[in-house]
Scaffold this motif. Sequence first.
Motif, PDB file in Angstrom:
ATOM      1  N   ASP A 103       0.879  -1.164   0.000  1.00 26.33           N
ATOM      2  CA  ASP A 103       0.000   0.000   0.000  1.00 26.33           C
ATOM      3  C   ASP A 103       0.916   1.214   0.000  1.00 26.33           C
ATOM      4  N   VAL A 104       0.935   1.970  -1.090  1.00 27.36           N
ATOM      5  CA  VAL A 104       1.860   3.093  -1.233  1.00 27.36           C
ATOM      6  C   VAL A 104       1.070   4.390  -1.314  1.00 27.36           C
ATOM      7  N   PHE A 105       1.561   5.428  -0.657  1.00 27.63           N
ATOM      8  CA  PHE A 105       0.839   6.704  -0.645  1.00 27.63           C
ATOM      9  C   PHE A 105       1.822   7.823  -0.355  1.00 27.63           C
TER      10      PHE A 105
ATOM     11  N   VAL B  22       2.506  11.758   1.443  1.00 28.93           N
ATOM     12  CA  VAL B  22       2.139  12.823   2.380  1.00 28.93           C
ATOM     13  C   VAL B  22       3.084  13.985   2.104  1.00 28.93           C
ATOM     14  N   GLY B  23       2.598  15.032   1.443  1.00 27.35           N
ATOM     15  CA  GLY B  23       3.469  16.145   1.071  1.00 27.35           C
ATOM     16  C   GLY B  23       4.537  15.696   0.094  1.00 27.35           C
ATOM     17  N   ASN B  24       5.788  15.861   0.477  1.00 30.89           N
ATOM     18  CA  ASN B  24       6.906  15.435  -0.380  1.00 30.89           C
ATOM     19  C   ASN B  24       7.448  14.063  -0.010  1.00 30.89           C
ATOM     20  N   ASP B  25       6.750  13.358   0.863  1.00 34.55           N
ATOM     21  CA  ASP B  25       7.221  12.072   1.369  1.00 34.55           C
ATOM     22  C   ASP B  25       6.302  10.947   0.926  1.00 34.55           C
ATOM     23  N   PHE B  26       6.916   9.816   0.568  1.00 39.21           N
ATOM     24  CA  PHE B  26       6.179   8.626   0.178  1.00 39.21           C
ATOM     25  C   PHE B  26       6.306   7.563   1.271  1.00 39.21           C
ATOM     26  N   TYR B  27       5.238   6.778   1.435  1.00 39.32           N
ATOM     27  CA  TYR B  27       5.231   5.711   2.431  1.00 39.32           C
ATOM     28  C   TYR B  27       4.721   4.416   1.792  1.00 39.32           C
ATOM     29  N   TYR B  28       5.181   3.308   2.352  1.00 40.32           N
ATOM     30  CA  TYR B  28       4.930   1.986   1.785  1.00 40.32           C
ATOM     31  C   TYR B  28       4.683   1.038   2.950  1.00 40.32           C
ATOM     32  N   SER B  29       3.514   0.415   2.966  1.00 40.90           N
ATOM     33  CA  SER B  29       3.168  -0.558   3.998  1.00 40.90           C
ATOM     34  C   SER B  29       3.154  -1.948   3.375  1.00 40.90           C
ATOM     35  N   ALA B  30       3.663  -2.949   4.108  1.00 40.89           N
ATOM     36  CA  ALA B  30       3.775  -4.304   3.571  1.00 40.89           C
ATOM     37  C   ALA B  30       3.290  -5.339   4.574  1.00 40.89           C
ATOM     38  N   SER B  31       2.864  -6.486   4.053  1.00 39.82           N
ATOM     39  CA  SER B  31       2.440  -7.604   4.895  1.00 39.82           C
ATOM     40  C   SER B  31       3.642  -8.250   5.578  1.00 39.82           C
ATOM     41  N   THR B  32       3.405  -8.782   6.770  1.00 34.48           N
ATOM     42  CA  THR B  32       4.450  -9.470   7.527  1.00 34.48           C
ATOM     43  C   THR B  32       3.993 -10.813   8.081  1.00 34.48           C
ATOM     44  N   MET B  33       2.711 -11.136   7.926  1.00 29.20           N
ATOM     45  CA  MET B  33       2.146 -12.409   8.385  1.00 29.20           C
ATOM     46  C   MET B  33       2.463 -12.663   9.865  1.00 29.20           C
ATOM     47  N   HIS B  34       3.215 -13.759  10.157  1.00 26.95           N
ATOM     48  CA  HIS B  34       3.457 -14.198  11.534  1.00 26.95           C
ATOM     49  C   HIS B  34       4.693 -13.558  12.155  1.00 26.95           C
ATOM     50  N   TYR B  35       5.377 -12.690  11.416  1.00 29.44           N
ATOM     51  CA  TYR B  35       6.572 -12.049  11.957  1.00 29.44           C
ATOM     52  C   TYR B  35       6.184 -10.842  12.821  1.00 29.44           C
ATOM     53  N   SER B  36       6.997 -10.595  13.852  1.00 29.41           N
ATOM     54  CA  SER B  36       6.678  -9.565  14.836  1.00 29.41           C
ATOM     55  C   SER B  36       7.898  -8.684  15.105  1.00 29.41           C
ATOM     56  N   PRO B  37       7.715  -7.355  15.176  1.00 27.64           N
ATOM     57  CA  PRO B  37       6.470  -6.603  14.993  1.00 27.64           C
ATOM     58  C   PRO B  37       5.955  -6.690  13.568  1.00 27.64           C
ATOM     59  N   GLY B  38       4.670  -6.325  13.380  1.00 31.86           N
ATOM     60  CA  GLY B  38       4.022  -6.532  12.101  1.00 31.86           C
ATOM     61  C   GLY B  38       3.706  -5.242  11.370  1.00 31.86           C
TER      62      GLY B  38
END
Length: 526
Positions: A35-37, A39-55
């Motif tokens: 999931d990429v988005f 905020v202003g001049n900054d980009f962020y990327y969220s990814a799945s981690t399944m059973h790994y912690s932290p998630g």
Amino acid sequence: MLGGTLLFVALVASALASVLSSSQPVLWEDLPDLDVFRVGNDFYYSASTMHYSPGALLLHSKDLINWEYVGHSVPALDWGPKYSLEGGQSAYVEGVFASSVRRRPSDGKWFWVGCVEYSRSYIYTASSAAGPWTKWAEFSNHCFYDCGLLFDDDSTPYVAYGAKTILVARLSKDLKSLVGSRPVHTYSGKAEGSRMYKIKGTYYILNVDPKTSIEYVMQSKNVYGPYRSATLANGPKCPVPGAGSPQQGGIVDDPQGNWYYMAFCNSHPGGRVPVIAPITFNGLGFPQLRNSNEWPSPMTPPMRSAAVQPAYYQDDFDGPSLGPKWEWNHNPVISAFSLGNGNGTGLTLRTASVTKDLYKAQNTLTHRILGPKSRATIKLSYKDMKAGDRAGLVLLRDLSTWVGVINNDGKVSVGVWTGCALTLAKSKNQWSTTATGSLQTSAAIPRTEEKSIWLRATANVAPHGPHTVEFSYSTDGDDFLDIGSPFTMRTNWDFYLGYRYGIFNFATQSLGGSVDVGSFILERAS
């Protein structure tokens, strides 16, 4: 820890050197369900981690090309004992998948939303991307499956989700409760991976058919529809040789108004790697690849990018906490590990489990493999191991092999242990151990005063092969001896996540032993 963090950023930048010279993938690491988005001049990327912690890993970029790890939206998988490998239970391939993160423009608060075990959903929140993140709300009987979060112009939160039938849910202003949910579109085939946007007054929802790799996009002037549907990408070939077609992704614009589509390619055994392509909006207002059947490779980088550094990263574990690049296999036992905190001891792993099953061993610390070929080296002090203890470096997935130190009744040797296996019981939709493996080969460790050994694994995860791992060891950190036969990694898709390097220490007889990990080095291999 700052030095390690800076070196890690340099490694990621180098891993992206291929993109800067106009090739793909953007990052050759396992970062699925993106999931990429912006905020202003900054980009962020969220990814799945399944059973790994932290998630729910979160990355940051200034140019969509160079990315750094900044944190996790789910600080601990506190959803039951199996997420901590307690009571003989495990949660392999459960946990965090296909979730969504957004920053609320009205007050700057960050929110993560995701479904767990297809049965309940959670929301976590933070004041900044780096956290700290805390649990905010639970929807105990509602699954926002493969969801996308949107804050409307008036800050009303909506979530698009579902498989085949896509729904849009409205949440309360405080994101604590569900106001209502409506179906907005039903596909003739399967569709998932919802991402929701509002662009110039028009609502968009992206979905992908995982069988055909066709990326669909819906459009409406009303949040609940009716929606018109078109094709964003018609199952183009992945620009990574040997990988499958691009799947599930998102669209994002830069501050200059240019739009891009980021998706992942199934690139096992290394996992699912992100690729990027420019898009245009057609006369009907639908985003599309410039050629919907062809992914551009090579492509021109979207923006001016930072200088590239050598592909080398070293972590001496000498700071107050682990950096966001590290994730534990399930939740850790906090009391069973410690960091150097400036005293030079590195990472201390005390045995947390008495088991002969690597997959039941608590406190295995993991790091994503850098593709297409890389090697990981750890320095391990074994002077405080107890009889029956095993510690070392593992290639961790549903078929695993490790190189490590084995203490058999006080006699210490270095060996390769192979054949550790998990199998999916489809009737229960659970992964469980079907083989604990066996010793392939071993060698006596020459006596040294320091009682340290360097363990190395070199893994080739290029999807076109050969998918092999070679092991070696050293007693001085300079001269390495090969040990064992090359291990061939699995490339099956149903475990979803790719292989990882893992550092472990577990007991087979009794607790009380420990090892010190003085360093971890990851570098690109030729």
